[in-house]
Design an enzyme around this catalytic site. Structure first.
Site, PDB file in Angstrom:
ATOM      1  N   LYS A 100       0.285 -15.009  -8.440  1.00  0.00           N
ATOM      2  CA  LYS A 100       0.723 -14.893  -9.775  1.00  0.00           C
ATOM      3  C   LYS A 100       2.069 -15.283  -9.807  1.00  0.00           C
ATOM      4  CE  LYS A 100       1.869 -10.806 -11.895  1.00  0.00           C
ATOM      5  NZ  LYS A 100       1.540  -9.568 -12.636  1.00  0.00           N
TER       6      LYS A 100
ATOM      7  N   ASN B 202       8.817  11.189 -23.327  1.00  0.00           N
ATOM      8  CA  ASN B 202       9.408   9.984 -22.945  1.00  0.00           C
ATOM      9  C   ASN B 202      10.951  10.120 -23.341  1.00  0.00           C
ATOM     10  OD1 ASN B 202       9.235   7.268 -22.412  1.00  0.00           O
ATOM     11  ND2 ASN B 202       9.737   6.454 -24.408  1.00  0.00           N
TER      12      ASN B 202
ATOM     13  N   SER C 248      10.706   3.254 -16.269  1.00  0.00           N
ATOM     14  CA  SER C 248      11.689   2.390 -15.608  1.00  0.00           C
ATOM     15  C   SER C 248      12.711   3.122 -15.174  1.00  0.00           C
ATOM     16  CB  SER C 248      12.342   1.602 -16.483  1.00  0.00           C
ATOM     17  OG  SER C 248      11.432   0.743 -17.054  1.00  0.00           O
TER      18      SER C 248
ATOM     19  N   MET D 259       3.061   5.077 -11.622  1.00  0.00           N
ATOM     20  CA  MET D 259       2.717   3.648 -11.771  1.00  0.00           C
ATOM     21  C   MET D 259       4.058   2.777 -12.020  1.00  0.00           C
ATOM     22  SD  MET D 259      -0.352   4.163 -11.459  1.00  0.00           S
ATOM     23  CE  MET D 259      -0.627   2.144 -11.652  1.00  0.00           C
TER      24      MET D 259
ATOM     25  N   THR E 154       7.205   3.102 -10.621  1.00  0.00           N
ATOM     26  CA  THR E 154       7.970   2.830  -9.316  1.00  0.00           C
ATOM     27  C   THR E 154       7.505   1.824  -8.809  1.00  0.00           C
ATOM     28  OG1 THR E 154       8.644   5.194  -9.299  1.00  0.00           O
ATOM     29  CG2 THR E 154       9.161   3.729  -7.350  1.00  0.00           C
TER      30      THR E 154
HETATM   31  P1  NAD Z   1       8.698  -0.956 -21.251  1.00  0.00           P
HETATM   32  O1  NAD Z   1      10.395  -1.416 -21.246  1.00  0.00           O
HETATM   33  O2  NAD Z   1       7.967  -1.312 -22.386  1.00  0.00           O
HETATM   34  O3  NAD Z   1       8.947   0.926 -21.427  1.00  0.00           O
HETATM   35  C1  NAD Z   1       9.953   1.241 -20.514  1.00  0.00           C
HETATM   36  C2  NAD Z   1       9.473   2.840 -20.128  1.00  0.00           C
HETATM   37  O4  NAD Z   1      10.573   3.596 -19.364  1.00  0.00           O
HETATM   38  C3  NAD Z   1       9.714   3.546 -21.782  1.00  0.00           C
HETATM   39  O5  NAD Z   1       8.779   4.461 -21.482  1.00  0.00           O
HETATM   40  C4  NAD Z   1      11.345   4.034 -21.328  1.00  0.00           C
HETATM   41  O6  NAD Z   1      11.451   4.927 -22.640  1.00  0.00           O
HETATM   42  C5  NAD Z   1      11.194   4.426 -20.122  1.00  0.00           C
HETATM   43  N1  NAD Z   1      12.673   4.470 -19.778  1.00  0.00           N
HETATM   44  C6  NAD Z   1      13.686   3.819 -19.754  1.00  0.00           C
HETATM   45  N2  NAD Z   1      14.548   3.880 -19.047  1.00  0.00           N
HETATM   46  C7  NAD Z   1      14.447   5.203 -18.642  1.00  0.00           C
HETATM   47  C8  NAD Z   1      15.170   6.257 -17.889  1.00  0.00           C
HETATM   48  N3  NAD Z   1      16.476   6.193 -17.629  1.00  0.00           N
HETATM   49  N4  NAD Z   1      14.636   7.530 -17.628  1.00  0.00           N
HETATM   50  C9  NAD Z   1      13.296   7.779 -18.071  1.00  0.00           C
HETATM   51  N5  NAD Z   1      12.616   7.005 -18.886  1.00  0.00           N
HETATM   52  C10 NAD Z   1      13.199   5.616 -18.960  1.00  0.00           C
HETATM   53  O7  NAD Z   1       8.054  -1.348 -19.966  1.00  0.00           O
HETATM   54  P2  NAD Z   1       6.645  -1.027 -19.513  1.00  0.00           P
HETATM   55  O8  NAD Z   1       6.212  -2.769 -19.561  1.00  0.00           O
HETATM   56  O9  NAD Z   1       5.894  -0.205 -20.053  1.00  0.00           O
HETATM   57  O10 NAD Z   1       6.718  -0.582 -17.698  1.00  0.00           O
HETATM   58  C11 NAD Z   1       7.005   0.477 -17.416  1.00  0.00           C
HETATM   59  C12 NAD Z   1       7.331   0.471 -16.060  1.00  0.00           C
HETATM   60  O11 NAD Z   1       6.239   0.222 -15.217  1.00  0.00           O
HETATM   61  C13 NAD Z   1       8.478  -0.439 -15.477  1.00  0.00           C
HETATM   62  O12 NAD Z   1       9.317   0.014 -14.595  1.00  0.00           O
HETATM   63  C14 NAD Z   1       7.707  -1.568 -14.853  1.00  0.00           C
HETATM   64  O13 NAD Z   1       8.396  -2.376 -13.836  1.00  0.00           O
HETATM   65  C15 NAD Z   1       6.608  -0.923 -14.159  1.00  0.00           C
HETATM   66  N6  NAD Z   1       5.471  -1.627 -13.966  1.00  0.00           N
HETATM   67  C16 NAD Z   1       4.503  -1.237 -13.023  1.00  0.00           C
HETATM   68  C17 NAD Z   1       3.507  -2.009 -12.519  1.00  0.00           C
HETATM   69  C18 NAD Z   1       2.713  -1.544 -11.273  1.00  0.00           C
HETATM   70  O14 NAD Z   1       1.656  -2.005 -10.868  1.00  0.00           O
HETATM   71  N7  NAD Z   1       3.057  -0.538 -10.622  1.00  0.00           N
HETATM   72  C19 NAD Z   1       3.031  -2.958 -13.415  1.00  0.00           C
HETATM   73  C20 NAD Z   1       3.637  -3.442 -14.564  1.00  0.00           C
HETATM   74  C21 NAD Z   1       5.025  -2.525 -14.865  1.00  0.00           C
END
Ligand code: NAD
Length: 321
Positions: free
Chosen positions: A67, A159, A199, A219, A221
């Protein structure tokens, strides 16, 4: 070779296809039949982008590929998602390119599949309340996939950006679940299953807020420095993960490991539970945690399912290189 567009992926692959594909590859990883190659991630010095590769080979499922993609922070202004990725699948017998598959929708699907697999194998069968910490792009996919695993009666959610919660409430409404926005202490007191998908770079859920018997799926981190849970909560839980090497370096356990609260030996690949090598939850009071870090083999597994389904349904474009 096949081309499977983002739109075609949405038409042909659903959450149950992703569940099966990811469960199989987690099982293969735990048996040593599938492995992820070292991840490459680079700040390219253009458009503030982070670009990289996640690759691997599943000898059991005969899936080989990569990927490729990353994060372009300026994309929103262009009407595009900030995360962009494409999966390249190769024939493991010849090395020829087999398929090009859009990776954006599939990334959300495979991430939701991972937490739902953990709920299927580790949550109490009588879990009734689903707690959602996070309400971004991934959260809706997480909620939908989780709801298929237990007879949830209610969603409680928190959130950091409260203005994002109504969209998650809509998703809960679409699948017929009552939704309540709550403070984190109440979320911990009510929820039987908690998914965190943010995030954040600091603990959002503390040990004393979570009740015995809870299953947590952390999920969000997936990078060094990110954090969603109190390390004391991680230390109290029985910990499972997709891949131990990633969990301790970029996953949620990095902080409990650094604090000396747990060691690598305290973490079990979820594939061991799927394969019956580990019993999973041992009591109704046990707190279980799945640290979902996100591995390339998950992407390849769902992309391979997408290519197969699209080809079977005549929806893949076929071209000769
Ligand atoms: P997004 O940008 O759409 O949403 C971000 C989320 O994090 C929102 O709920 C936002 O309110 C919250 N957030 C942002 N800053 C914050 C803070 N300081 N304190 C608390 N919450 C905070 O992102 P997304 O696409 O929904 O992804 C969310 C997270 O999941 C990201 O960290 C991304 O890297 C991670 N992710 C992990 C996997 C995995 O396989 N584990 C896969 C995809 C994404």
């Amino acid at each position: 070779m096949l081309i499977v567009t983002e739109e075609t992926c949405k038409e042909v692959v659903g959450s149950s296809d992703a569940f099966s594909a990811v469960e199989d590859v987690f099982a293969a990883m735990a048996k040593g039949d599938a492995y992820n190659f070292p991840v490459i991630r680079e700040a390219i010095g253009h458009a503030d982008a982070l670009y990289g590769f996640k690759a691997g080979f599943d000898r059991a499922g005969l899936v080989l590929g990569v990927k490729s993609g990353g994060y372009w922070p300026g994309n929103m202004e262009k009407g595009l998602g900030n995360h962009q990725s494409t999966v390249f699948l190769f024939d493991p017998d010849t090395g020829q390119l087999h398929a090009l598959v859009g990776g954006n929708y599939l990334t959300a699907l495979r991430t939701a599949a991972a937490s739902s697999i953990s709920i299927a194998h580790l949550a109490r069968p009588d879990a009734k309340v689903l707690g959602m910490v996070g309400a971004g792009h991934q959260a809706g996919f997480q909620l939908r996939a989780a709801a298929q695993q237990r007879d949830f009666e209610k969603v409680v959610a928190w959130n950091f950006h409260t203005e994002m919660l109504p969209r998650l409430a809509e998703v809960a409404g679409e699948i017929g679940l009552p939704f309540e926005a709550v403070e984190r202490e109440q979320l911990g007191a009510e929820a039987d299953v908690i998914i965190s998908i943010t995030s954040a770079h600091e603990p959002l859920m503390m040990k004393d807020w979570v009740k015995p018997g809870t299953h947590l799926a952390s999920m969000g981190t997936d990078t060094k420095g990110k954090q969603e849970l109190d390390p004391q909560l991680v230390a109290q839980a029985t910990v499972f993960t997709d891949e131990i090497a990633q969990s301790i370096s970029i996953g949620e356990t990095q902080h409990a490991i650094a604090a000396g609260l747990i060691g690598e030996g305290d973490i079990t690949p979820i594939g061991d539970v799927i394969n019956g090598k580990h019993p999973g939850r041992r009591s109704d009071d046990e707190i279980t945690l799945f640290d979902g870090t996100g591995v390339g083999l998950q992407d390849l597994a769902v992309a391979s399912a997408a290519a197969k389904l699209a080809e079977e349904q005549g929806k893949a474009q076929v071209i000769t290189l």
